[in-house]
Motif scaffolding. Structure first.
Motif, short mmCIF file in Angstrom:
data_model
loop_
_atom_site.label_atom_id
_atom_site.label_comp_id
_atom_site.label_asym_id
_atom_site.label_seq_id
_atom_site.Cartn_x
_atom_site.Cartn_y
_atom_site.Cartn_z
N GLU A 1 -0.06 4.37 3.97
CA GLU A 1 -0.27 5.82 3.96
C GLU A 1 -1.55 6.19 3.23
OE1 GLU A 1 4.32 7.52 3.99
OE2 GLU A 1 3.43 6.88 2.08
N LEU A 2 -1.75 5.59 2.06
CA LEU A 2 -2.93 5.92 1.26
C LEU A 2 -4.22 5.54 1.95
CD1 LEU A 2 -1.60 4.80 -2.25
CD2 LEU A 2 -2.13 7.15 -1.55
N LEU A 3 -4.17 4.50 2.77
CA LEU A 3 -5.37 4.03 3.46
C LEU A 3 -5.48 4.55 4.89
CD1 LEU A 3 -5.26 0.44 2.00
CD2 LEU A 3 -7.04 2.13 1.56
N THR A 4 -4.59 5.44 5.25
CA THR A 4 -4.59 6.00 6.61
C THR A 4 -4.81 7.51 6.60
OG1 THR A 4 -3.05 4.28 7.36
CG2 THR A 4 -3.26 6.22 8.76
N ASN A 5 -4.28 8.20 5.58
CA ASN A 5 -4.21 9.65 5.61
C ASN A 5 -5.24 10.37 4.73
OD1 ASN A 5 -1.95 9.32 7.26
ND2 ASN A 5 -0.53 9.36 5.53
N TYR A 6 -6.13 9.61 4.07
CA TYR A 6 -7.02 10.25 3.10
C TYR A 6 -8.49 9.90 3.31
CZ TYR A 6 -2.58 11.26 0.92
OH TYR A 6 -1.30 11.71 0.71
N GLY A 7 -8.83 9.45 4.51
CA GLY A 7 -10.22 9.12 4.79
C GLY A 7 -10.62 7.79 4.19
N ASP A 8 -11.92 7.59 4.02
CA ASP A 8 -12.43 6.34 3.45
C ASP A 8 -12.08 6.27 1.97
OD1 ASP A 8 -13.50 5.66 5.87
OD2 ASP A 8 -15.55 6.26 5.37
N ILE A 9 -11.41 5.19 1.60
CA ILE A 9 -11.02 4.98 0.21
C ILE A 9 -11.85 3.84 -0.35
CG2 ILE A 9 -9.11 4.37 -1.34
CD1 ILE A 9 -8.98 7.18 0.06
N ALA A 10 -12.46 4.09 -1.50
CA ALA A 10 -13.39 3.11 -2.06
C ALA A 10 -12.68 1.90 -2.65
CB ALA A 10 -14.28 3.76 -3.12
N GLY A 11 -11.44 2.10 -3.14
CA GLY A 11 -10.76 0.96 -3.73
C GLY A 11 -9.32 1.25 -4.10
N ILE A 12 -8.56 0.17 -4.29
CA ILE A 12 -7.20 0.23 -4.82
C ILE A 12 -7.19 -0.49 -6.16
CG2 ILE A 12 -4.78 -0.41 -4.49
CD1 ILE A 12 -5.67 1.71 -2.52
N TRP A 13 -6.67 0.21 -7.17
CA TRP A 13 -6.66 -0.25 -8.56
C TRP A 13 -5.22 -0.57 -8.94
CZ3 TRP A 13 -5.69 -0.24 -13.75
CH2 TRP A 13 -6.73 -0.43 -14.66
N PHE A 14 -4.83 -1.84 -8.85
CA PHE A 14 -3.44 -2.23 -9.12
C PHE A 14 -3.20 -2.40 -10.63
CE2 PHE A 14 -3.58 -3.89 -4.66
CZ PHE A 14 -2.50 -3.17 -4.18
N GLN B 1 -8.96 -0.99 5.82
CA GLN B 1 -10.28 -0.49 5.43
C GLN B 1 -11.07 -1.65 4.82
OE1 GLN B 1 -10.91 3.29 3.65
NE2 GLN B 1 -9.00 4.19 4.36
N PRO B 2 -11.84 -2.37 5.62
CA PRO B 2 -12.54 -3.57 5.13
C PRO B 2 -13.42 -3.34 3.91
CG PRO B 2 -12.65 -3.45 7.52
CD PRO B 2 -12.07 -2.15 7.06
#
Length: 446
Positions: free
Chosen positions: A195-208, A242-243
């Motif tokens: 959802e986070l990588l589909t519904n909010y446009g280009d995402i620069a990163g995921i911070w786990f 999102q590569p």
């Protein structure tokens, strides 16, 4: 048990632990990802935002764990969460004025409450609060408009969901936690990340964050990992969707395959002054990011008065850049959606300093010397910037042996008196050129 059998059993266990710690197998970053890494390395400054229903209690983001608040009691908080003063465009303007290039915001923290419109659970800001709107969507739109990159912090651990089982090391005293299926929890996370990588446009990163919760701890060091985090599936999912999206994991160990940057919590790279951080031997070759609080807390803390001074904040970004690292500086917004005035003032001061001196930070790499308590160096091409962090008439840069063309006070053509010896470079600083926060010397190489 026979010796050979013991050896085989030990090898199987060792290999099992390796598999649990593995990331995305045979990961080859895409051209878009490599380009994003370079952008990230050059950006140098971002805003960290810890915000959730915990802000209502004004006691930081770990309040559920620290006060052992029962699950059913904590679940009453969303009914009181109505941040009507939240203004995404105002936040983004503040970020730009501070000289920051990106925002990393908590999409879901350890309390399990989602700050976005997720279909995986109704325990979220849209379905469970009187506010009823998606703050991440508003922020994503404002960031896109102003060309600010957006990262999502995502907690791996969860004190609310029964499927986060087996239990980790934290939250063990919280009443009302049930038992569930680990595989269901992994599927829940994959659904939310999609959802986070589909519904909010280009995402620069995921911070786990939260990997460490499932590691044994003897009070001095982490031990074995108790679960399989399925990083191969999770990291692959992110890079497939999102590569360019960069993956970082605050696990306090060496980078795992499939990760794109390495972060250091409340510490400069490899220093491990906290005792739980990343040791020097675990520093990898990925871009670096140091995260630090603007006061003493990540989430809003009503009684936290440990606000860092302009000098402390400027010198922290200078030292981070001296390691070739970004600084991700955190604020904890209040429950009404506002950021504390004293924190906004601190960010404004940072912006003022960077508008004057940003050339010595943005787009630089680690310099040839330091950082130390006295100085840090950054470099861009044939230019080295020496940041003097203490007011001294004489400063010695140990081990400095580059061939120089000239040495001047930054922003001027005034030459700095200096001399070389077998051990390094001696700088003689005029008293009237000394800055109480950072005296910058520019060295041009031949």
């Amino acid at each position: 048990m026979k010796p050979l059998t013991k050896i085989c059993t030990a090898l199987i266990l060792f290999c099992s632990l390796l598999v649990q710690g593995q990331g995305q197998k045979n990961y080859q970053p895409s051209p878009e990802n490599l380009e994003a890494r370079q952008w990230f390395q050059d950006a140098k400054f971002g805003l960290f935002v810890h915000w959730g229903v915990y802000s209502i209690l004004g006691d930081g983001e770990w309040v559920m764990n620290n006060q052992n608040i029962p699950v059913d009691a904590y679940e009453k908080l969303p009914a009181f969460f109505n941040p009507i003063d939240f203004d995404a465009e105002e936040w983004v303007k503040m970020v730009k004025d501070a000289g920051m290039k990106y925002i990393t915001i908590t999409s879901r923290h350890h309390d399990g409450f989602s700050m976005f419109d997720t279909k995986a659970s109704d325990y979220n800001i849209v379905d469970s609060t009187p506010y009823g709107k998606d703050v991440l969507k508003q922020l994503a739109d404002a960031c896109k408009k102003e060309d600010i990159k957006l990262f999502f912090y995502y907690s791996l651990l969860d004190w609310n969901r029964d499927d986060y089982y087996p239990r980790g090391r934290t939250g063990t005293g919280i009443p009302g936690r049930g038992e569930g299926e680990w595989k269901n929890y992994i599927e829940f996370m994959k659904t939310q990340l999609t959802e986070l990588l589909t519904n909010y446009g280009d995402i620069a990163g995921i911070w786990f964050d939260g990997h460490w919760d499932q590691k044994e701890w003897d009070g001095k060091k982490f031990g074995k990992l108790k679960v399989d985090w399925h990083y191969n599936e999770i990291y692959k999912l992110i890079h497939d969707l999102q590569p360019q999206c960069l993956i970082g994991n605050n696990h306090h160990i060496a980078p795992i395959e499939g990760e794109d940057f390495q972060m250091f919590e409340k510490d400069l790279p490899g220093r491990n002054t906290t005792g739980f951080g990343t040791s020097e031997s675990d520093i990898g070759q990925l871009p670096f990011e140091v995260c630090e609080t603007i006061n003493g807390s990540w989430g809003f803390n009503l009684q936290d008065r440990k606000h860092k001074s302009e000098k402390e904040l400027v010198q922290y970004i200078v030292k981070a850049a001296g390691y070739g690292s970004n600084l991700l500086l955190n604020v904890g917004p209040m429950p009404n959606g506002k950021i504390q005035d004293e924190h906004k003032e601190s960010l404004k001061q940072m912006g003022d300093w960077l508008r004057k001196n940003g050339e010595t930070i943005y787009g630089t790499k680690a310099g040839p010397s330091g950082p130390t308590d006295e100085y840090a160096t950054t470099q861009k091409g044939k230019t080295i910037y020496v940041h003097l962090l203490q007011n001294k008439d004489v400063v010695f840069i140990e081990g400095f042996n580059q061939r120089i063309k000239q040495i001047t006070y930054y922003g001027t053509q005034q030459k700095v008196t200096h001399e070389f010896n077998d051990y390094g470079l001696l700088l003689k600083i005029q008293e009237d050129r000394q800055d109480p926060i950072d005296t910058i010397i520019e060295i041009t190489l031949r």
